[in-house]
Scaffold this motif. Structure first.
Motif, short mmCIF file in Angstrom:
data_model
loop_
_atom_site.label_atom_id
_atom_site.label_comp_id
_atom_site.label_asym_id
_atom_site.label_seq_id
_atom_site.Cartn_x
_atom_site.Cartn_y
_atom_site.Cartn_z
N LEU A 1 14.77 44.13 6.91
CA LEU A 1 15.01 43.44 5.64
C LEU A 1 15.85 42.17 5.78
O LEU A 1 16.37 41.66 4.80
N SER A 2 15.98 41.65 7.00
CA SER A 2 16.84 40.48 7.22
C SER A 2 16.04 39.19 7.13
O SER A 2 14.85 39.13 7.43
N THR A 3 16.74 38.12 6.72
CA THR A 3 16.08 36.81 6.62
C THR A 3 15.66 36.31 8.00
O THR A 3 14.67 35.58 8.11
N MET A 4 16.38 36.68 9.05
CA MET A 4 16.00 36.24 10.40
C MET A 4 14.67 36.87 10.82
O MET A 4 13.83 36.21 11.43
N LEU A 5 14.48 38.15 10.51
CA LEU A 5 13.20 38.80 10.80
C LEU A 5 12.07 38.07 10.07
O LEU A 5 10.99 37.86 10.64
N MET A 6 12.31 37.67 8.85
CA MET A 6 11.28 36.98 8.06
C MET A 6 10.92 35.63 8.69
O MET A 6 9.75 35.24 8.73
N MET A 7 11.93 34.91 9.21
CA MET A 7 11.66 33.65 9.87
C MET A 7 10.84 33.85 11.14
O MET A 7 9.91 33.10 11.42
N VAL A 8 11.20 34.87 11.91
CA VAL A 8 10.46 35.17 13.14
C VAL A 8 9.01 35.53 12.81
O VAL A 8 8.07 35.07 13.47
N ALA A 9 8.83 36.33 11.75
CA ALA A 9 7.48 36.72 11.34
C ALA A 9 6.69 35.52 10.84
O ALA A 9 5.47 35.45 11.03
N ALA A 10 7.37 34.56 10.23
CA ALA A 10 6.70 33.35 9.76
C ALA A 10 6.19 32.54 10.95
O ALA A 10 5.13 31.92 10.89
N PHE A 11 6.91 32.56 12.05
CA PHE A 11 6.51 31.81 13.24
C PHE A 11 5.43 32.54 14.03
O PHE A 11 4.43 31.95 14.46
#
Length: 349
Positions: free
Chosen positions: A309-319
């Motif tokens: 649920l972290s914003t960093m995970l979301m950024m990694v998933a976006a990339f």
């Protein structure tokens, strides 16, 4: 996308509580975002995936000892003060968080140090936990900062549940940190040892730096299911002409441009210009990034394994692509990779 799509079962024992004895001996998973293929390595092997002329971009921010403990006047109640950023060096004004916040009001004085020689006055409420402090110190600014930091502790994130220890003063800092201003360490950069940096240089891999002063917003809990409604805190980003020239040269010659960590990835988004090139930038960036997102500047990303649920995970998933990254995280749990700031890393090519 929805917040719940970034939840996964992470056993507590896989959240790293201590750094590895050798920075570059952490595990490194490599994910090919085109084929979805996954392979397993040590972090020091990252050099094998890059060639002469490729560019690695680092965040040269330096973490300062931001967590202080003081006492409230009259009641002598123990108060935790987390320094966020200096607002005015001349007036010695700081933006801080306090705990317990209900006890701290405008006009209160806080005393720090065994001899209570450092005093601060609360002059404003900024948020429910946020306050503006004015430190009452008559000496020069450099002397004041030295006195302030001598009382501070390494600001370990909450997922590291122990108290800071002597080892953290060095381990929570990258070997190339120079620009003071962060309260969050760039986790992926912690794996680069001095030896590995030298090996990159010998191989002809270019090294570039930007400055991103990451704040606590990096770890702030998301309280909305619809991610389009989430807002993040601003972070200061500084990209100079030297890095611009390095990145644009690499792009024009079709070399790899690696973002070392999500803070660099965010900085590249702030400085992106036409045609996937980079431009100079100095300011504050608060763009929230989640899938789908088209990154123009970086061709590769290395980042630690982040918590659910972290914003960093979301950024990694976006990339890397949502399905690819969540499958890689499932594999990381299965193979007992460590997560968090002191954890292992994922390289996405």
């Amino acid at each position: 996308m929805k917040l719940s799509q970034f939840n996964f079962n992470l056993p507590q024992e896989l959240i790293a509580q201590y750094p590895r004895a050798e920075r570059d001996e952490a595990k490194l998973m490599v994910l090919n975002r085109k084929t979805g293929k996954i392979s397993h390595h040590l972090f020091k092997d990252i050099i094998d995936f890059f060639n002469e002329g490729d560019l690695m971009v680092f965040n040269d921010t330096r973490v300062f000892p931001a967590r202080l403990y003081g006492n409230k006047e009259r009641t002598n109640a123990k108060i935790e003060v987390f320094l966020l950023r200096e607002l005015n060096p001349e007036l010695k004004l700081w933006d801080v968080l306090v705990e317990p916040a209900r006890k701290i009001r405008i006009g209160n004085k806080l005393y720090f140090g065994e001899d209570e020689s450092l005093v601060a006055e609360v002059i404003d409420n900024t948020t429910s936990r946020g306050r503006t402090l004015r430190f009452l110190y008559d000496g020069p600014h450099d002397e004041f900062k030295q006195a302030l930091y001598s009382l501070g502790q390494t600001p370990l994130p909450e997922h590291i549940t122990r108290e800071p220890e002597e080892i953290d003063a060095e381990a929570f800092q990258t070997v190339y940190a120079t620009k003071e201003g962060a309260v969050v360490a760039p986790g992926a950069g912690l794996h680069y040892s001095r030896l590995l940096m030298k090996r990159l240089e010998i191989k002809g891999i270019e090294i570039g730096f930007m400055t991103v002063h990451s704040g606590l917003g990096t770890f702030r809990e998301i309280d909305v299911e619809d991610l389009s409604k989430h807002r993040i805190d601003s972070e200061e980003v500084i990209i100079d002409q030297n890095l611009v020239d390095q990145v644009n040269k690499a792009k024009d010659s079709e070399h790899q441009v690696l973002a070392v960590g999500t803070s660099v990835l965010r900085g590249m988004v702030a400085g992106e210009s036409m045609g996937g090139h980079l431009k100079e930038y100095s300011g504050w960036e608060n763009k929230f990034i989640a899938p789908p997102y088209d990154f123009g500047v970086p061709t590769a990303l290395v980042s630690n394994f982040h918590l659910p649920l972290s914003t960093m995970l979301m950024m990694v998933a976006a990339f890397g692509g949502y399905e690819n990254v969540m499958r890689a995280y499932e594999e990381a749990v299965k193979e007992k990779y460590h997560f968090g700031t002191y954890g292992d890393s994922l390289l996405i090519l």
